[in-house]
Design a protein around this motif. Sequence first.
Motif, PDB file in Angstrom:
ATOM      1  N   MET A  55      -1.758  -6.326  32.577  1.00  0.00           N
ATOM      2  CA  MET A  55      -0.986  -5.182  32.065  1.00  0.00           C
ATOM      3  C   MET A  55      -0.257  -5.567  30.776  1.00  0.00           C
ATOM      4  O   MET A  55       0.374  -6.618  30.713  1.00  0.00           O
ATOM      5  N   SER A  56      -0.364  -4.713  29.781  1.00  0.00           N
ATOM      6  CA  SER A  56       0.334  -5.031  28.538  1.00  0.00           C
ATOM      7  C   SER A  56       1.745  -4.426  28.581  1.00  0.00           C
ATOM      8  O   SER A  56       2.020  -3.503  29.336  1.00  0.00           O
ATOM      9  N   ALA A  57       2.577  -4.975  27.751  1.00  0.00           N
ATOM     10  CA  ALA A  57       3.981  -4.548  27.748  1.00  0.00           C
ATOM     11  C   ALA A  57       4.116  -3.118  27.230  1.00  0.00           C
ATOM     12  O   ALA A  57       3.381  -2.704  26.334  1.00  0.00           O
ATOM     13  N   ILE A  58       5.052  -2.400  27.821  1.00  0.00           N
ATOM     14  CA  ILE A  58       5.368  -1.058  27.333  1.00  0.00           C
ATOM     15  C   ILE A  58       6.772  -1.101  26.755  1.00  0.00           C
ATOM     16  O   ILE A  58       7.713  -1.541  27.422  1.00  0.00           O
ATOM     17  N   ILE A  59       6.886  -0.688  25.518  1.00  0.00           N
ATOM     18  CA  ILE A  59       8.225  -0.673  24.924  1.00  0.00           C
ATOM     19  C   ILE A  59       8.661   0.767  24.655  1.00  0.00           C
ATOM     20  O   ILE A  59       7.833   1.659  24.483  1.00  0.00           O
ATOM     21  N   LEU A  60       9.970   0.969  24.664  1.00  0.00           N
ATOM     22  CA  LEU A  60      10.554   2.273  24.354  1.00  0.00           C
ATOM     23  C   LEU A  60      11.196   2.210  22.979  1.00  0.00           C
ATOM     24  O   LEU A  60      11.875   1.241  22.648  1.00  0.00           O
ATOM     25  N   ARG A  61      10.967   3.244  22.190  1.00  0.00           N
ATOM     26  CA  ARG A  61      11.601   3.321  20.871  1.00  0.00           C
ATOM     27  C   ARG A  61      11.575   4.759  20.390  1.00  0.00           C
ATOM     28  O   ARG A  61      10.902   5.603  20.977  1.00  0.00           O
ATOM     29  N   THR A  62      12.320   5.058  19.320  1.00  0.00           N
ATOM     30  CA  THR A  62      12.241   6.408  18.763  1.00  0.00           C
ATOM     31  C   THR A  62      10.891   6.550  18.064  1.00  0.00           C
ATOM     32  O   THR A  62      10.307   5.577  17.592  1.00  0.00           O
ATOM     33  N   ALA A  63      10.414   7.793  18.028  1.00  0.00           N
ATOM     34  CA  ALA A  63       9.071   8.054  17.506  1.00  0.00           C
ATOM     35  C   ALA A  63       9.011   7.870  15.995  1.00  0.00           C
ATOM     36  O   ALA A  63       9.985   8.086  15.279  1.00  0.00           O
ATOM     37  N   ARG A  64       7.831   7.435  15.532  1.00  0.00           N
ATOM     38  CA  ARG A  64       7.557   7.318  14.088  1.00  0.00           C
ATOM     39  C   ARG A  64       6.395   8.253  13.756  1.00  0.00           C
ATOM     40  O   ARG A  64       5.638   8.651  14.645  1.00  0.00           O
ATOM     41  N   ASP A  65       6.219   8.520  12.469  1.00  0.00           N
ATOM     42  CA  ASP A  65       5.154   9.433  12.032  1.00  0.00           C
ATOM     43  C   ASP A  65       3.804   9.121  12.686  1.00  0.00           C
ATOM     44  O   ASP A  65       3.101  10.012  13.140  1.00  0.00           O
ATOM     45  N   GLY A  66       3.466   7.849  12.748  1.00  0.00           N
ATOM     46  CA  GLY A  66       2.161   7.444  13.271  1.00  0.00           C
ATOM     47  C   GLY A  66       1.945   7.748  14.748  1.00  0.00           C
ATOM     48  O   GLY A  66       0.831   7.648  15.253  1.00  0.00           O
ATOM     49  N   ASP A  67       3.027   8.133  15.459  1.00  0.00           N
ATOM     50  CA  ASP A  67       2.914   8.398  16.897  1.00  0.00           C
ATOM     51  C   ASP A  67       2.476   9.819  17.216  1.00  0.00           C
ATOM     52  O   ASP A  67       2.126  10.116  18.363  1.00  0.00           O
ATOM     53  N   LEU A  68       2.525  10.722  16.211  1.00  0.00           N
ATOM     54  CA  LEU A  68       2.382  12.152  16.516  1.00  0.00           C
ATOM     55  C   LEU A  68       1.061  12.477  17.223  1.00  0.00           C
ATOM     56  O   LEU A  68       1.039  13.204  18.222  1.00  0.00           O
ATOM     57  N   GLN A  69      -0.028  11.916  16.708  1.00  0.00           N
ATOM     58  CA  GLN A  69      -1.334  12.169  17.317  1.00  0.00           C
ATOM     59  C   GLN A  69      -1.318  11.801  18.811  1.00  0.00           C
ATOM     60  O   GLN A  69      -1.738  12.598  19.655  1.00  0.00           O
ATOM     61  N   GLY A  70      -0.799  10.649  19.125  1.00  0.00           N
ATOM     62  CA  GLY A  70      -0.747  10.186  20.517  1.00  0.00           C
ATOM     63  C   GLY A  70       0.185  11.032  21.372  1.00  0.00           C
ATOM     64  O   GLY A  70      -0.075  11.251  22.560  1.00  0.00           O
ATOM     65  N   ILE A  71       1.270  11.504  20.781  1.00  0.00           N
ATOM     66  CA  ILE A  71       2.209  12.353  21.531  1.00  0.00           C
ATOM     67  C   ILE A  71       1.531  13.668  21.905  1.00  0.00           C
ATOM     68  O   ILE A  71       1.600  14.114  23.049  1.00  0.00           O
ATOM     69  N   VAL A  72       0.863  14.283  20.946  1.00  0.00           N
ATOM     70  CA  VAL A  72       0.232  15.581  21.224  1.00  0.00           C
ATOM     71  C   VAL A  72      -0.899  15.416  22.241  1.00  0.00           C
ATOM     72  O   VAL A  72      -1.075  16.258  23.125  1.00  0.00           O
ATOM     73  N   ARG A  73      -1.627  14.309  22.160  1.00  0.00           N
ATOM     74  CA  ARG A  73      -2.675  14.061  23.156  1.00  0.00           C
ATOM     75  C   ARG A  73      -2.063  14.045  24.551  1.00  0.00           C
ATOM     76  O   ARG A  73      -2.598  14.618  25.494  1.00  0.00           O
ATOM     77  N   LEU A  74      -0.893  13.430  24.660  1.00  0.00           N
ATOM     78  CA  LEU A  74      -0.196  13.334  25.950  1.00  0.00           C
ATOM     79  C   LEU A  74       0.301  14.714  26.414  1.00  0.00           C
ATOM     80  O   LEU A  74       0.185  15.067  27.590  1.00  0.00           O
ATOM     81  N   LEU A  75       0.857  15.488  25.496  1.00  0.00           N
ATOM     82  CA  LEU A  75       1.357  16.826  25.856  1.00  0.00           C
ATOM     83  C   LEU A  75       0.209  17.719  26.353  1.00  0.00           C
ATOM     84  O   LEU A  75       0.388  18.540  27.249  1.00  0.00           O
ATOM     85  N   ALA A  76      -0.964  17.542  25.749  1.00  0.00           N
ATOM     86  CA  ALA A  76      -2.105  18.393  26.099  1.00  0.00           C
ATOM     87  C   ALA A  76      -2.760  17.952  27.408  1.00  0.00           C
ATOM     88  O   ALA A  76      -3.413  18.752  28.080  1.00  0.00           O
ATOM     89  N   ASP A  77      -2.563  16.682  27.788  1.00  0.00           N
ATOM     90  CA  ASP A  77      -3.201  16.147  28.994  1.00  0.00           C
ATOM     91  C   ASP A  77      -2.276  16.350  30.196  1.00  0.00           C
ATOM     92  O   ASP A  77      -1.714  15.415  30.752  1.00  0.00           O
TER      93      ASP A  77
END
Lengths: 157, 157
Positions: free
Chosen positions: A1-23
């Motif tokens: 298992m790879s590490a999961i970190i928490l942080r505030t979102a950056r521009d490059g995260d948007l694609q991944g965020i929307v994929r998650l919202l849609a799934d």
Amino acid sequence: MSAIILRTARDGDLQGIVRLLADDPLGRDRERYAVPLPDGYGQAFAAIAASPNDTLLVAVQRARTGEKVVGVLQLTVIPSLTYQGRPRAQIEGVRVATEQRNAGLGARMFRWAITRAKKAGCHMVQLTTDKRRPDAHRFYEKLGFAPSHEGMKLRLD
Amino acid sequence: MSAIILRTARDGDLQGIVRLLADDPLGRDRERYAVPLPDGYGQAFAAIAASPNDTLLVAVQRARTGEKVVGVLQLTVIPSLTYQGRPRAQIEGVRVATEQRNAGLGARMFRWAITRAKKAGCHMVQLTTDKRRPDAHRFYEKLGFAPSHEGMKLRLD
């Protein structure tokens, strides 16, 4: 298992965020994940980034191939006259990737948000959860949330 | 009966707003109406005024002796990634003076807020209402709100 970190979102995260919202069973009908993304998402991301009261938290999994967004939530601090003028915090748009469910990630994201709400002087964290998500209710009750209110919605479209 | 007008709140309204918040079965224990007002109220009023996403609406009754605040409501526009990036509007801190109840003032205040939410591009207006306020539920349902969600609160104090 790879590490999961928490942080505030950056521009490059948007694609991944929307994929998650849609799934998501409810998100499936509401969202539109496509490359490139519909313009509305980028505009909303910029509006959240520009608002001093809003924070977008992401949980990202680091792998050799890059980062993957596996969790998201939005924290809004609402300045408020009630309770002798103390702000309240609101949480919206919570999603955890299917493969990360029941592994404590949601609770970690909430602890992050609650800590941040306290630092902002909030006396309360609030959210509404769709009555069709019984698992979510149990999760929130375990975190200490009480279902003391009706969550009422008026659609404008 | 003197005319009641709706407008955004001004500095001079704060005393009357807090009097209204305190004159409420649940607000009685939470608020502290005193002259001068506890500092928290002025600080919150300034924070709301400084936030481009927040609007404080008041209903004021004009009489020869001056203006009296008889209604208050706070509208927050929350920028949001969900629903393809469309903002949502939230209403908090709704109070109507006892002597003005059941006279249509609450509905007028909500129409004002809903119009404003639409202009801001919101697809939804939402609020939570304490389960101990059954009259409020009926009022919101008459306006078209659906109790589709649980309203969950976590106290931080």
